[in-house]
Design a protein around this motif. Structure first.
Motif, PDB file in Angstrom:
ATOM      1  N   THR A 158       0.817  -1.196   0.005  1.00  0.00           N
ATOM      2  CA  THR A 158      -0.048   0.072  -0.026  1.00  0.00           C
ATOM      3  C   THR A 158       0.748   1.248  -0.082  1.00  0.00           C
ATOM      4  OG1 THR A 158      -1.955  -1.315   1.072  1.00  0.00           O
ATOM      5  CG2 THR A 158      -1.913   1.141   1.079  1.00  0.00           C
ATOM      6  N   LEU A 159       0.548   2.026  -0.911  1.00  0.00           N
ATOM      7  CA  LEU A 159       1.265   3.331  -1.028  1.00  0.00           C
ATOM      8  C   LEU A 159       0.686   4.712  -0.902  1.00  0.00           C
ATOM      9  CD1 LEU A 159       2.607   2.605  -4.606  1.00  0.00           C
ATOM     10  CD2 LEU A 159       3.935   2.007  -2.683  1.00  0.00           C
ATOM     11  N   VAL A 215      -2.969   3.996  -2.775  1.00  0.00           N
ATOM     12  CA  VAL A 215      -2.826   3.085  -3.791  1.00  0.00           C
ATOM     13  C   VAL A 215      -2.402   1.842  -3.232  1.00  0.00           C
ATOM     14  CG1 VAL A 215      -1.982   2.348  -6.026  1.00  0.00           C
ATOM     15  CG2 VAL A 215      -2.205   4.807  -5.607  1.00  0.00           C
ATOM     16  N   SER A 216      -3.092   0.602  -3.242  1.00  0.00           N
ATOM     17  CA  SER A 216      -2.695  -0.472  -2.806  1.00  0.00           C
ATOM     18  C   SER A 216      -2.959  -1.826  -4.116  1.00  0.00           C
ATOM     19  CB  SER A 216      -3.808  -1.015  -1.466  1.00  0.00           C
ATOM     20  OG  SER A 216      -3.410  -2.113  -1.157  1.00  0.00           O
ATOM     21  N   GLY A 217      -2.143  -2.619  -3.904  1.00  0.00           N
ATOM     22  CA  GLY A 217      -2.187  -3.692  -4.922  1.00  0.00           C
ATOM     23  C   GLY A 217      -0.785  -4.543  -4.768  1.00  0.00           C
ATOM     24  N   GLU A 218      -0.594  -5.343  -5.856  1.00  0.00           N
ATOM     25  CA  GLU A 218       0.494  -6.267  -5.838  1.00  0.00           C
ATOM     26  C   GLU A 218       1.780  -5.640  -6.746  1.00  0.00           C
ATOM     27  OE1 GLU A 218       0.820  -9.573  -4.504  1.00  0.00           O
ATOM     28  OE2 GLU A 218      -1.277  -8.671  -3.502  1.00  0.00           O
ATOM     29  N   GLY A 245       1.430  -5.118   2.447  1.00  0.00           N
ATOM     30  CA  GLY A 245      -0.079  -5.638   2.817  1.00  0.00           C
ATOM     31  C   GLY A 245      -0.810  -4.691   1.869  1.00  0.00           C
ATOM     32  N   ALA A 246      -1.763  -5.139   1.249  1.00  0.00           N
ATOM     33  CA  ALA A 246      -2.731  -4.596   0.327  1.00  0.00           C
ATOM     34  C   ALA A 246      -4.149  -4.631   1.299  1.00  0.00           C
ATOM     35  CB  ALA A 246      -2.797  -5.199  -0.979  1.00  0.00           C
ATOM     36  N   PHE A 247      -5.023  -3.698   0.603  1.00  0.00           N
ATOM     37  CA  PHE A 247      -6.549  -3.664   1.226  1.00  0.00           C
ATOM     38  C   PHE A 247      -7.329  -4.115  -0.033  1.00  0.00           C
ATOM     39  CE2 PHE A 247      -5.484   0.704   0.208  1.00  0.00           C
ATOM     40  CZ  PHE A 247      -6.631   1.212  -0.791  1.00  0.00           C
TER      41      PHE A 247
END
Length: 145
Positions: A49-50, A57-60, A142-144
């Motif tokens: 998560t940025l 911004v969240s992702g892989e 970690g991402a949401f």
């Protein structure tokens, strides 16, 4: 004229152009991006998560080559076959022209299956996302969803 006074020419030389100041990029994040960009880590992703201006911004996190592959698949699926492979073709033209990278560490970050939360709290999702590392104010693993 005394020793402490400057001639107009000396004064002009001192006032030419200021040095360009670039933001200091997070070394740990750049190394993480560098890690997923290596050939031996192709296909590797890291949930992240940025914190960027205007939201999250969240992702892989994925490598550049994986990003380009995914971008090509998304473009093909959306009926934009004309742009498939354009980034690789452009890089090849630049290489042939002798353009070289000035910095071995990455300056861009690539995510797949990205979710963006803007200032209004609205959630937008994208199959691929690209951003400047200089715009990342903070990050966490970690991402949401």
């Amino acid at each position: 004229m005394t020793d402490s006074e400057e001639t107009p020419q000396e004064n002009e030389e001192q006032l030419k152009y200021p040095d360009v100041v670039e933001p200091v990029l997070d070394l740990d994040l750049r190394l993480l991006v560098l890690m997923v960009n290596t050939e031996e880590n192709r296909g590797t992703s890291v949930s992240i998560t940025l914190h960027v201006p205007g939201g999250l911004v969240s992702g892989e996190l994925i490598g550049r080559e994986d990003y380009l592959d995914r971008l090509d698949r998304v473009a093909s699926g959306a009926g934009m076959s004309g742009i498939v492979g354009f980034r690789r073709k452009a890089a090849e033209v630049l290489r042939e022209a002798g353009v070289r990278k000035t910095d071995d560490l990455p300056r861009w970050i690539h995510l797949q299956d990205a979710a963006v939360v803007g200032p209004n709290g609205r959630l937008l999702t994208f199959p691929v996302w690209r951003g400047r590392l200089a715009d990342v104010a903070g990050w966490s693993l970690g991402a949401f969803r």
